[in-house]
Design a protein around this motif. Structure first.
Motif, PDB file in Angstrom:
ATOM      1  N   ASP A 161       0.093 -35.156 -18.930  1.00 37.39           N
ATOM      2  CA  ASP A 161       0.162 -35.019 -17.467  1.00 37.39           C
ATOM      3  C   ASP A 161      -0.140 -36.387 -16.880  1.00 37.39           C
ATOM      4  O   ASP A 161      -1.066 -37.065 -17.342  1.00 37.39           O
ATOM      5  CB  ASP A 161      -0.860 -33.972 -16.975  1.00 37.39           C
ATOM      6  CG  ASP A 161      -0.539 -33.478 -15.569  1.00 37.39           C
ATOM      7  OD1 ASP A 161      -0.360 -34.323 -14.657  1.00 37.39           O
ATOM      8  OD2 ASP A 161      -0.474 -32.262 -15.367  1.00 37.39           O
ATOM      9  N   ASP A 162       0.611 -36.784 -15.861  1.00 39.08           N
ATOM     10  CA  ASP A 162       0.374 -38.103 -15.274  1.00 39.08           C
ATOM     11  C   ASP A 162      -0.881 -38.121 -14.414  1.00 39.08           C
ATOM     12  O   ASP A 162      -1.342 -39.194 -14.024  1.00 39.08           O
ATOM     13  CB  ASP A 162       1.589 -38.565 -14.444  1.00 39.08           C
ATOM     14  CG  ASP A 162       2.021 -37.535 -13.418  1.00 39.08           C
ATOM     15  OD1 ASP A 162       2.126 -36.356 -13.768  1.00 39.08           O
ATOM     16  OD2 ASP A 162       2.254 -37.924 -12.257  1.00 39.08           O
ATOM     17  N   SER A 163      -1.441 -36.958 -14.121  1.00 39.74           N
ATOM     18  CA  SER A 163      -2.666 -36.888 -13.326  1.00 39.74           C
ATOM     19  C   SER A 163      -3.893 -36.692 -14.231  1.00 39.74           C
ATOM     20  O   SER A 163      -3.967 -35.721 -14.997  1.00 39.74           O
ATOM     21  CB  SER A 163      -2.581 -35.715 -12.341  1.00 39.74           C
ATOM     22  OG  SER A 163      -3.856 -35.394 -11.852  1.00 39.74           O
ATOM     23  N   ALA A 164      -4.837 -37.619 -14.101  1.00 41.79           N
ATOM     24  CA  ALA A 164      -6.094 -37.499 -14.872  1.00 41.79           C
ATOM     25  C   ALA A 164      -6.836 -36.237 -14.448  1.00 41.79           C
ATOM     26  O   ALA A 164      -7.497 -35.582 -15.263  1.00 41.79           O
ATOM     27  CB  ALA A 164      -6.962 -38.733 -14.640  1.00 41.79           C
ATOM     28  N   ASP A 190      -6.349 -39.739  -7.289  1.00 45.40           N
ATOM     29  CA  ASP A 190      -5.694 -38.871  -8.273  1.00 45.40           C
ATOM     30  C   ASP A 190      -5.888 -37.397  -7.894  1.00 45.40           C
ATOM     31  O   ASP A 190      -4.969 -36.581  -7.997  1.00 45.40           O
ATOM     32  CB  ASP A 190      -6.266 -39.138  -9.667  1.00 45.40           C
ATOM     33  CG  ASP A 190      -5.431 -38.482 -10.754  1.00 45.40           C
ATOM     34  OD1 ASP A 190      -4.359 -39.027 -11.069  1.00 45.40           O
ATOM     35  OD2 ASP A 190      -5.827 -37.416 -11.256  1.00 45.40           O
ATOM     36  N   MET A 215       6.808 -35.425 -14.456  1.00 44.80           N
ATOM     37  CA  MET A 215       6.075 -36.632 -14.889  1.00 44.80           C
ATOM     38  C   MET A 215       7.033 -37.811 -14.841  1.00 44.80           C
ATOM     39  O   MET A 215       8.243 -37.632 -14.989  1.00 44.80           O
ATOM     40  CB  MET A 215       5.573 -36.482 -16.330  1.00 44.80           C
ATOM     41  CG  MET A 215       4.503 -35.432 -16.528  1.00 44.80           C
ATOM     42  SD  MET A 215       3.934 -35.384 -18.244  1.00 44.80           S
ATOM     43  CE  MET A 215       5.366 -34.740 -19.084  1.00 44.80           C
ATOM     44  N   GLN A 273       5.070 -40.652 -24.162  1.00 50.21           N
ATOM     45  CA  GLN A 273       3.803 -40.865 -24.883  1.00 50.21           C
ATOM     46  C   GLN A 273       3.437 -39.625 -25.709  1.00 50.21           C
ATOM     47  O   GLN A 273       2.893 -39.740 -26.807  1.00 50.21           O
ATOM     48  CB  GLN A 273       2.672 -41.157 -23.895  1.00 50.21           C
ATOM     49  CG  GLN A 273       2.763 -42.521 -23.244  1.00 50.21           C
ATOM     50  CD  GLN A 273       1.604 -42.780 -22.278  1.00 50.21           C
ATOM     51  OE1 GLN A 273       0.644 -42.027 -22.207  1.00 50.21           O
ATOM     52  NE2 GLN A 273       1.710 -43.837 -21.510  1.00 50.21           N
ATOM     53  N   ARG A 306      -5.262 -33.269 -16.211  1.00 50.95           N
ATOM     54  CA  ARG A 306      -5.641 -33.254 -17.640  1.00 50.95           C
ATOM     55  C   ARG A 306      -7.066 -32.751 -17.800  1.00 50.95           C
ATOM     56  O   ARG A 306      -7.378 -31.990 -18.722  1.00 50.95           O
ATOM     57  CB  ARG A 306      -5.496 -34.664 -18.243  1.00 50.95           C
ATOM     58  CG  ARG A 306      -4.076 -35.186 -18.283  1.00 50.95           C
ATOM     59  CD  ARG A 306      -3.937 -36.371 -19.250  1.00 50.95           C
ATOM     60  NE  ARG A 306      -4.819 -37.484 -18.939  1.00 50.95           N
ATOM     61  CZ  ARG A 306      -4.512 -38.497 -18.133  1.00 50.95           C
ATOM     62  NH1 ARG A 306      -3.326 -38.539 -17.558  1.00 50.95           N
ATOM     63  NH2 ARG A 306      -5.364 -39.478 -17.912  1.00 50.95           N
ATOM     64  N   GLU A 310       0.092 -39.658 -20.630  1.00 47.39           N
ATOM     65  CA  GLU A 310       0.490 -39.629 -19.210  1.00 47.39           C
ATOM     66  C   GLU A 310       1.944 -39.261 -18.951  1.00 47.39           C
ATOM     67  O   GLU A 310       2.337 -39.084 -17.807  1.00 47.39           O
ATOM     68  CB  GLU A 310       0.185 -40.990 -18.571  1.00 47.39           C
ATOM     69  CG  GLU A 310      -1.294 -41.279 -18.515  1.00 47.39           C
ATOM     70  CD  GLU A 310      -1.608 -42.632 -17.885  1.00 47.39           C
ATOM     71  OE1 GLU A 310      -0.669 -43.294 -17.400  1.00 47.39           O
ATOM     72  OE2 GLU A 310      -2.788 -43.001 -17.879  1.00 47.39           O
ATOM     73  N   ASP A 311       2.744 -39.150 -20.004  1.00 44.76           N
ATOM     74  CA  ASP A 311       4.146 -38.753 -19.790  1.00 44.76           C
ATOM     75  C   ASP A 311       4.722 -38.191 -21.091  1.00 44.76           C
ATOM     76  O   ASP A 311       4.092 -38.230 -22.148  1.00 44.76           O
ATOM     77  CB  ASP A 311       4.981 -39.936 -19.275  1.00 44.76           C
ATOM     78  CG  ASP A 311       4.986 -41.118 -20.217  1.00 44.76           C
ATOM     79  OD1 ASP A 311       5.417 -40.947 -21.369  1.00 44.76           O
ATOM     80  OD2 ASP A 311       4.543 -42.212 -19.827  1.00 44.76           O
ATOM     81  N   GLU A 338      -4.955 -37.168 -24.891  1.00 47.01           N
ATOM     82  CA  GLU A 338      -4.442 -37.170 -23.517  1.00 47.01           C
ATOM     83  C   GLU A 338      -3.403 -38.281 -23.342  1.00 47.01           C
ATOM     84  O   GLU A 338      -3.669 -39.434 -23.687  1.00 47.01           O
ATOM     85  CB  GLU A 338      -5.585 -37.387 -22.521  1.00 47.01           C
ATOM     86  CG  GLU A 338      -6.570 -36.238 -22.497  1.00 47.01           C
ATOM     87  CD  GLU A 338      -7.603 -36.414 -21.396  1.00 47.01           C
ATOM     88  OE1 GLU A 338      -7.233 -36.806 -20.276  1.00 47.01           O
ATOM     89  OE2 GLU A 338      -8.791 -36.164 -21.676  1.00 47.01           O
TER      90      GLU A 338
END
Lengths: 123, 162
Positions: free
Chosen positions: A8-11, B88, A58, A39, A14, A35-36, A33
């Motif tokens: 997930d691109d959002s921390a 975020d 993403m 990856q 995640r 981000e896309d 973890e």
């Protein structure tokens, strides 16, 4: 120990997903973890995971493309992929399931929803 | 013609569902004159709806409230909150709200595509005839603003005012 990839691109997203997994009894898993989708694919190729949880929207590679790549790979096709999305409806869910996604969950995620989605995985 | 849920309550439901689930925050519609967010305290994020309708959803909150939310979510002191964490969270809240809102608006068989949320700078855009605004507050009377903008998106509110 189970190896679980969270894409997930959002921390924040995640963290929520990880927190839900910990609450439903997967606290001792190894969480990777990313981000896309690209990856995620690289992490899975490097060392296959027991489960891949991915966002749909993403950058670089989205969740739908990731499902296609995973299911097209002889090495990875057995890895269950759960898509977690804020942009889901029955039509999108049917499309993702047809592509090979194990389950589709709508955001915001919660432990009961996660428990239900991963029931067979937890067994 | 697209069959859809009422526009106004769809957004209220989407915001409540998101804020209550993700940050355990009760949200109400503000009654009476809306509380302004001072420009120096304003933080907002934007997301485009690309298909089958085109529009933009904006979420605006006071920076002080965002810091409080971030502190709660990450379980850290407000002084420890980084701007990256706070932004975020704002983006993820908007992403979830927008997805729920569009899901509630469009028929189940209608697929749609929304963009990625992005943090914006400066004041919110001027309100025009193609913008709908929701003035919301939490239980401590702290304001949150949601805007839906774009002719084809806002046209749905005129089809059915709910």
């Amino acid at each position: 120990m189970k190896r679980i990839i969270i894409a997930d691109d959002s921390a924040t997203a995640r963290m929520f997903i990880k927190r839900c997994l910990q609450i439903i009894g997967l606290g001792d898993a190894e969480f990777v973890e990313v981000e896309d989708g690209k990856q995620a694919l690289e992490a899975a190729k490097e060392q296959p995971a027991d489960l891949l949880l991915t966002d749909l929207n993403m950058p670089v590679m989205d969740g739908q493309t990731l499902v296609k790549w995973v299911k097209a790979s002889p090495k990875l096709c057995d890895m269950p992929v759960v898509v977690i999305t804020s942009a889901g409806n029955p039509a999108k869910e049917a499309q993702l399931l047809e592509l090979g996604a194990h389950r589709v969950i709508n955001k915001p995620v919660s432990p009961p929803v996660m428990m239900d989605a991963l029931a067979d995985f937890l067994d | 013609m697209i069959e859809h849920n009422p526009f106004h309550p769809a957004m209220i439901e989407a915001v409540k569902q998101t804020l209550e689930n993700m940050v355990f925050m009760e949200i109400l519609e503000e009654r009476g004159a809306p509380t302004d967010i001072p420009p120096e305290d304003l933080v907002w994020s934007s997301l485009l709806i690309n298909d089958p309708i085109q529009g933009e959803i904006r979420l605006a909150v006071p920076a002080t409230l965002l810091k409080k939310i971030t502190s709660n979510v990450f379980g850290i002191d407000e002084e420890e909150v980084t701007t990256s964490q706070a932004y975020d969270i704002l983006n993820e809240l908007l992403n979830t709200i927008a997805g729920l809102f569009v899901t509630k608006l469009l028929p189940e068989t209608q697929q749609y595509h929304i963009g990625l949320p992005s943090l914006e700078a400066g004041p919110l855009p001027e309100i025009d005839e193609h913008t709908v605004v929701w003035h919301l507050i939490n239980s401590e009377d702290e304001p949150l603003k949601i805007q839906a903008a774009g002719a084809s998106l806002v046209a749905l509110s005129k089809d059915n005012n709910g």
